[in-house]
Each structure stands twice: as structure tokens, then as C-alpha cells.
Motif scaffolding. Structure first.
Motif, short mmCIF file in Angstrom:
data_model
loop_
_atom_site.label_atom_id
_atom_site.label_comp_id
_atom_site.label_asym_id
_atom_site.label_seq_id
_atom_site.Cartn_x
_atom_site.Cartn_y
_atom_site.Cartn_z
N ASP A 222 5.41 20.81 46.50
CA ASP A 222 5.22 19.98 45.08
C ASP A 222 6.59 18.65 44.34
N ILE A 223 7.39 19.34 45.10
CA ILE A 223 8.28 18.50 44.60
C ILE A 223 7.84 17.16 45.49
N LEU A 224 7.70 17.08 47.02
CA LEU A 224 7.94 16.25 47.70
C LEU A 224 7.28 14.82 46.50
N ASP A 225 5.58 15.54 46.37
CA ASP A 225 4.92 14.80 46.27
C ASP A 225 5.63 13.72 44.47
N VAL A 226 6.65 14.22 43.68
CA VAL A 226 7.33 13.69 43.10
C VAL A 226 8.05 12.64 43.71
N VAL A 227 8.66 13.57 44.73
CA VAL A 227 10.08 12.69 44.94
C VAL A 227 9.95 11.66 46.69
N ALA A 228 9.28 12.02 46.79
CA ALA A 228 8.83 11.21 48.70
C ALA A 228 7.73 10.48 48.08
N THR A 229 8.06 9.56 49.60
CA THR A 229 6.78 7.77 49.29
C THR A 229 5.54 8.54 50.11
N LYS A 230 4.86 7.83 49.49
CA LYS A 230 3.37 8.16 50.83
C LYS A 230 3.81 7.26 52.27
N GLU A 231 4.46 6.36 52.37
CA GLU A 231 5.28 6.57 54.67
C GLU A 231 6.48 7.81 54.83
N GLN A 232 6.85 8.57 53.97
CA GLN A 232 7.73 9.92 54.48
C GLN A 232 6.46 10.59 54.51
N LEU A 233 5.69 10.72 53.79
CA LEU A 233 4.13 12.24 53.72
C LEU A 233 3.22 11.62 53.80
N GLY A 234 2.56 10.61 55.34
CA GLY A 234 1.42 10.31 55.29
C GLY A 234 0.45 10.42 54.64
N LYS A 235 0.77 10.70 53.42
CA LYS A 235 -0.78 10.59 52.94
C LYS A 235 -0.29 9.89 51.62
N ALA A 236 -0.81 10.55 50.23
CA ALA A 236 -0.90 9.74 48.93
C ALA A 236 0.11 10.36 48.48
N VAL A 237 0.74 9.94 47.44
CA VAL A 237 1.84 10.81 46.78
C VAL A 237 1.57 10.84 44.63
N HIS A 238 2.26 11.71 43.99
CA HIS A 238 2.14 11.63 43.00
C HIS A 238 0.71 11.93 42.32
N LYS A 239 -0.42 12.70 43.21
CA LYS A 239 -1.48 12.84 42.22
C LYS A 239 -1.83 13.93 41.91
N ASP A 240 -0.13 15.04 41.98
CA ASP A 240 0.18 16.35 41.03
C ASP A 240 -0.68 16.02 39.85
N GLN A 241 -0.04 15.25 39.41
CA GLN A 241 0.26 14.61 37.89
C GLN A 241 -1.13 14.29 37.44
N SER A 242 -1.51 12.86 38.10
CA SER A 242 -2.83 12.56 37.86
C SER A 242 -3.76 13.28 37.84
N GLU A 243 -4.11 13.84 38.85
CA GLU A 243 -5.04 14.65 38.36
C GLU A 243 -5.09 16.64 37.99
#
Length: 298
Positions: A222-243
Motif C-alpha cells: 500500500d505504501i509503495l503505491d503512494v511513494v514508488a514509481t511505475k518503473e520501480q514496481l513494474g506496474k501502475a502506481v497511485h491506483k488505490d486512491q483513484s479506485e
């Protein structure tokens, strides 16, 4: 200097990946289906769940033989199925997974559904074919079905979807993630215990460790979805809040989420200390808690 767990990973991951590749290649079925299944399995990932099985067995002095690799591989097959289905438009609607196109973006939605179905069912076949006694297979198959099914991960996924329409309490969020994320991590430790024939007192403490580690793993996700980048995670970020997902940062703030993470890690460490007092090595298992430190420094 590499940690003991990093050395263990370097030794075991190639063998685990080889087992997975060989197992899938030897299945009889439509080639397109096999290609779609292999595509997602071969995408890699952290392999934390099967590594937990291998680590528990290693700490207990259990030989890492074909039976152990079969059980570890079956869990990765099942976990990969859940990722394929999670990424579908009807679920999280993701385009990227592990830095690659998601299965439905590569093979189409219908084939992705079937690839997930294939991985789920053959996960149990993988255990059934393993060189293990019947009682061990029965225990593992039953426990995996409970962890992955309507009493575990699937119920957690349903609670996650339905939770988008309401505001959960912290306790409700913890219960959701105990099933959605924690159930398979708990199964991994349980499987290692069963394969190694560990006594009930050691199993209980390893169950406590798994529960705390699984919670920490989800909080950090959950924290990484806020602070990480797409390149770091290999997937979209900041999705939790938008959904409108219920997350730890959303519920208690980012600082509060880090505090919850530290509490979960502390609980996991206490459980491992209790395991050591019972005479079991824990160096490898302690290394799993370094995951959060390593990710912070990436």
C-alpha cells in the motif's frame, strides 16, 4: 556483502524456475494456452511464497528434493493465476505486471481467463504428482484450497471489491488483508512445516510469524503505491486512491502506515525469537524482513 537469504535465493531460484518451466512444458494441452500460462509464470517476480516454503524446510534440515520443489512450484502457479485474474478489466484493470504487458493485454481477455484457470487447477495436479506420501499430499491440498478459496484469498478479494463502497475500520482492513494477502503466505509457512514434520509448538510460532509478515507485506505494498514509481514496481502506481481502495495510507496516513509496518515487523521478529528458543534456526526467515529495508533503499 550478500545476506544468507540472498545467497539462498541465488542458489534456489534457478532450480525453482527450472522446475516451473519443465513442469509447464510437459503438460499436454493447447499450445496457445501453455504459452499464455508460461508467459506470466516466466515473468519472474520476487517468488517470496515458494521461497518461504524452501526456507522453512532448509531451516528445519529437510532435504530440498523434488517433492519440496513440487509443493513450492504449485504455490507459485496458483499465485500467478491470481495475478492474471486480478489484472483483468473486471478486477483491477491493469496493463502492466512485473514490467510486462499483463496477460490479457498480450493474449486477449478470454485466453487470460483460461490461462488463470489452467494454472489454478494444475497447481493441485503438481502436488498430486509429487514424490510425497498420501497423507502429506492430502494435508497440503486441503490447506492450499482453504488458503486460496472462499475461506481465504478469494473472500479477501471480494471484501476488497465491496470495500470500495464503504470506509473500513483498521481492524476490518487487517482482516481483509489476512485473507487476500496473508492466507497464501501463511500457507507457505504451513507447507514448510508439514514437509519438515515440525512439532506443533514450532508450527504455532511460525504461523504467528507468517501472519505478521503477511500483514507487513500488504502494508508496504500500500505504501509503495503512494511513494514508488511505475518503473520501480513494474506496474501502475497511485491506483488505490483513484479506485477508492481501502489502504493503510488512506486510513491512517502515510506516517501512520509506516508505523503500522514497523509494528508488524516487530511482531514477526518476536515470533522468530520464540522459534529460536524452541530450537529452530531462523537466519533465512529473518532475511525476509530485510525485504522492506532493501525496497526503501532502492
Amino acid at each position: 556483502m550478500k545476506t544468507e537469504l540472498e545467497n539462498f535465493q541465488a542458489q534456489q531460484l534457478p532450480q525453482l524456475n527450472h522446475y516451473l518451466e519443465s513442469y509447464l512444458a510437459n503438460l499436454r494441452g493447447e499450445q496457445t494456452l501453455k504459452d499464455a500460462m508460461s508467459y506470466s509464470v516466466s515473468a519472474g517476480g520476487k517468488r517470496i511464497r515458494p521461497l518461504l516454503i524452501l526456507a522453512v524446510c532448509s531451516e528445519a534440515g529437510r532435504d530440498l528434493d523434488e517433492g519440496v520443489y513440487a509443493v513450492a512450484s504449485s504455490l507459485e502457479l496458483l499465485h500467478t493465476y491470481s495475478l492474471i485474474h486480478d489484472d483483468l478489466p473486471e478486477m483491477d484493470n491493469d496493463d502492466l505486471r512485473r514490467g510486462r504487458l499483463t496477460n490479457h493485454k498480450k493474449f486477449g481477455q478470454a485466453m487470460a481467463v483460461l490461462a488463470g484457470d489452467g494454472l489454478l487447477t494444475t497447481a493441485f495436479e503438481c502436488i498430486g504428482k509429487a514424490d510425497l506420501n498420501g497423507d502429506t499430499k492430502s494435508k497440503l491440498m486441503t490447506a492450499l484450497a482453504v488458503a486460496a478459496g472462499p475461506q481465504g484469498m478469494v473472500s479477501g478479494q471480494v471484501a476488497d471489491i465491496e470495500g470500495e463502497k464503504k470506509h473500513l475500520t483498521l481492524r476490518q482492513l487487517q482482516q481483509l488483508h489476512q485473507r487476500k494477502t496473508g492466507a497464501l503466505i501463511d500457507y507457505a509457512c504451513y507447507a514448510g512445516c508439514v514437509l519438515s514434520g515440525l512439532p506443533a509448538d514450532q508450527q504455532e510460532q511460525l504461523h504467528r510469524f507468517a501472519a505478521a509478515f503477511g500483514l507487513a507485506f500488504q502494508i508496504y505494498d500500500d505504501i509503495l503505491d503512494v511513494v514508488a514509481t511505475k518503473e520501480q514496481l513494474g506496474k501502475a502506481v497511485h491506483k488505490d486512491q483513484s479506485e477508492n481502495k481501502n489502504t493503510y495510507p488512506g486510513l491512517v496516513g502515510l506516517e501512520g502506515a509506516y508505523q503500522q509496518l514497523e509494528e508488524a515487523i516487530s511482531q514477526a521478529k518476536d515470533s522468530l525469537a520464540a522459534v529460536r528458543e524452541l530450537g529452530l534456526k531462523t537466519e533465512l526467515l529473518s532475511g525476509f524482513l530485510d525485504y522492506f529495508v532493501r525496497r526503501k533503499n532502492e
